[in-house]
Enzyme design. Sequence first.
Site, PDB file in Angstrom:
ATOM      1  N   GLU A 100      11.468  22.689  22.014  1.00 40.29           N
ATOM      2  CA  GLU A 100      11.499  24.260  22.152  1.00 40.29           C
ATOM      3  C   GLU A 100      10.148  24.772  21.723  1.00 40.29           C
ATOM      4  O   GLU A 100       9.886  25.632  22.614  1.00 40.29           O
ATOM      5  CB  GLU A 100      12.451  24.752  21.292  1.00 40.29           C
ATOM      6  CG  GLU A 100      13.828  24.507  21.874  1.00 40.29           C
ATOM      7  CD  GLU A 100      14.307  23.421  21.632  1.00 40.29           C
ATOM      8  OE1 GLU A 100      13.703  22.597  21.010  1.00 40.29           O
ATOM      9  OE2 GLU A 100      15.899  23.080  22.067  1.00 40.29           O
ATOM     10  N   HIS A 169      25.795  26.403  16.091  1.00 45.81           N
ATOM     11  CA  HIS A 169      25.608  27.199  17.497  1.00 45.81           C
ATOM     12  C   HIS A 169      26.256  28.503  17.532  1.00 45.81           C
ATOM     13  O   HIS A 169      26.425  28.968  18.678  1.00 45.81           O
ATOM     14  CB  HIS A 169      26.771  25.990  18.416  1.00 45.81           C
ATOM     15  CG  HIS A 169      25.967  24.818  18.793  1.00 45.81           C
ATOM     16  ND1 HIS A 169      25.916  23.720  18.149  1.00 45.81           N
ATOM     17  CD2 HIS A 169      25.404  24.454  19.834  1.00 45.81           C
ATOM     18  CE1 HIS A 169      25.329  22.794  18.675  1.00 45.81           C
ATOM     19  NE2 HIS A 169      25.029  23.299  19.956  1.00 45.81           N
TER      20      HIS A 169
END
Lengths: 364, 430
Positions: A100, A169
């Site tokens: 990322e 998450h």
Amino acid sequence: IRSEARTISGAINGSRKTGKVITKAVAAQAESPASAASKPGHELLLFEALREGLEEEMDRDPRVCVFGEDVGHYGGSYKVTKGLAEKYGDLRVLDTPIAENSFTGMAVGAAMTGLRPIVEGMNMGFLLLAFNQISDNCGMLHYTSGGQFTIPTVIRGPGGVGRQLGAEHSQRLESYFQSIPGIQMVACSTPYNAKGLMKAAIRSENPVVLFEHVLLYNLKERIPDEEYVLSLEEAEMVRPGEHVTILTYSRMRYHVMQAAKTLVNKGYDPEVIDIRSLKPFDLYTIGNSIKKTHRVLIVEECMRTGGIGASLTAAINENFHDYLDAQIVCLSSQDVPTPYAGTLEEWTVVQPPQIVAAVEQLCK
Amino acid sequence: MACSATAKILQPLSIRSAEKSESCGKMLSPSSFLGSTPLPKKLFSVNKTISPLARRSATIVAVSSDVVKEKKLKSTQNLLITKEEGLVLYEDMYLGRAFEDMCAQMYYRGKMFGFVHLYNGQEAVSTGFIKLLKKEDCVVSTYRDHVHALSKGVPARQVMSELFGKNTGCCRGQGGSMHMFSKEHNVLGGFAFIGEGIPVATGAAFTSKYKREVFKEDCDEVTLAFFGDGTCNNGQFFECLNMAALWKLPIVFVVENNLWAIGMSHLRSTSDPQIWKKGPAFGMPGVHVDGMDVLKVREVAKEAVSRARRGEGPTLVECETYRFRGHSLADPDELRDPAEKAHYATRDPITALKKYVIENKLASEAELKAIEKKIDEEIEEAVEFADESPVPERSQLLENVFADPKGFGIGPDGKYRCEDPKFTQGTAQV
């Protein structure tokens, strides 16, 4: 005057137990036609609206490209980019390795040299790994280069508390990103504004972080056929009212609207504003509302500490203090890593009964 | 040892002849790619046996690449550079050195503040690589970026006034020493965190590939990413090596291995100190070159850059170099062995090039002196310009935070929606 029940059209079956939240969202415009006869436009789900916006922009400008994990061949883990790789090729819809920080930096470099990349975080939480690049490079380079380079990136992804996805998450990164100087933040909540904000974000010269919510991807709404672009800094008047201003964004909008039904039945007239623009705040719309109602309730999914609500409270207090009849009430999520257990998770976020209670308290 | 038979190998820079036996390993063709360059043992370093795989013997007469077919085998008469090139290289290196020395002076006189990282001793790397680039090619650097900006073409006066914090600087005084940007010359910064610039360079290379494949333009722009040995232990380095090799991006990763990351010796922080070896692990050639020798660097750079221009993908070039000063002007520089510093001082790239140019009769002493004088004057003029430039005004503080030409969205009443006057205001023309 404007508080007829018709503007709360659309059954809000936001029951947490039945999976997807809502089938019909609230119309954004106050002048929506009352007749439900064959309406213009087409119906689609929120992720399809995002895709439509993305596709239109990619058609319009060949510099627009998408970077992300599994955006290409897989079509995006929430199907936002489905079909785009076949249409535009592997380079325009780039499947990146799981790096990322580096691919966000790559997007910055590409933006500096002329492209307009969109970075998809498979889950917003993964963008914490890209925080270095988002904060230092996306946010700062326009300033530290003295205005020479612009970074027209869009960083988007699903965030928020989902359905028992576990702590990592289920993160709400709005609060983490909000202090970064130089980036704009918007949160979409309906298919209509998702498409409009996506297009506006892509066309903007600034780095924009577009927050989507995992549970809202299957919202269905009828949106216009014609092309439209929304303003990134504008808030949305969901339901005009007189008694109290409720400021909210993203998924909490639906909890608020559900609470609004109850409140209306109890005789209150809440004005609901979906602030949409998390940075900067649309103090124009918000201010006008406060000048009318004199009471503010902020309902957000962000954490209490240092969240969007906290900043909004400060901004309102500084700017509109004289217009307030009561203290600003801010309902946020608990400062807790989202637990897995369904019941605990439910208590982490703000639920409609809490909103109703808060309004009743505020309007005493 | 492979170099025993190479006593007759010509060195481009004869200053090194005294150390032939010890450093003869460096005489081996640095541009034989695919990680085949064997490394001599470094002075003052722990002896590590080099794996014998792909050890090439030095059969080549001078520094040349046998991959590049168009290079004829050098004889003693053929030189690596022409006179013009030699003068350009000399001028650029001298500019870098003189500029950095002036920076040090100005710093101690209180004209610039903060962290200033000087490039003395490493000029060969910057000159060797950047002088091969076109204006459209991009350069990305770290905080030690003054000389990269100068080599790329940013006027010395702009860099100096940026360091002084004046609004005539290349970044209007908003960047400072560690953030040199130039859109005109395609200098993409200037990054304070190490490793931060490498993905940006990868992105610029991606744009080049995108232009070629999506826009179908005839684009052969190359990006150079400069960074140090410390960065080579950082995740972003590895992630970008992977992506660049995966997509065959036109980028050259240039490692300026000066053996020290502030006070951390490269050997104490790296499990395998041979950085060039990390290239083949990702599928790109890894080359080691003597970074104190501008001609060798230039040869390797030519190969790497033309590889990238041809679309063959990235290269990792490790330049062994040294910084004569401390990490920054605030660094007391106590940990480095004075003998090590003395050794590298004898390998000063500017002195070496001067000797080469004079011995090979490319230019006379007088011509070089003339260049030096010209550069000294240019630097003086840059300092004057910076001194006389105005400091940024208060109104500049909130400009350029956002790029939207109107500032933030305008409401129906014609005023900014975001009425909070403490928030940012409009943007300025650059």
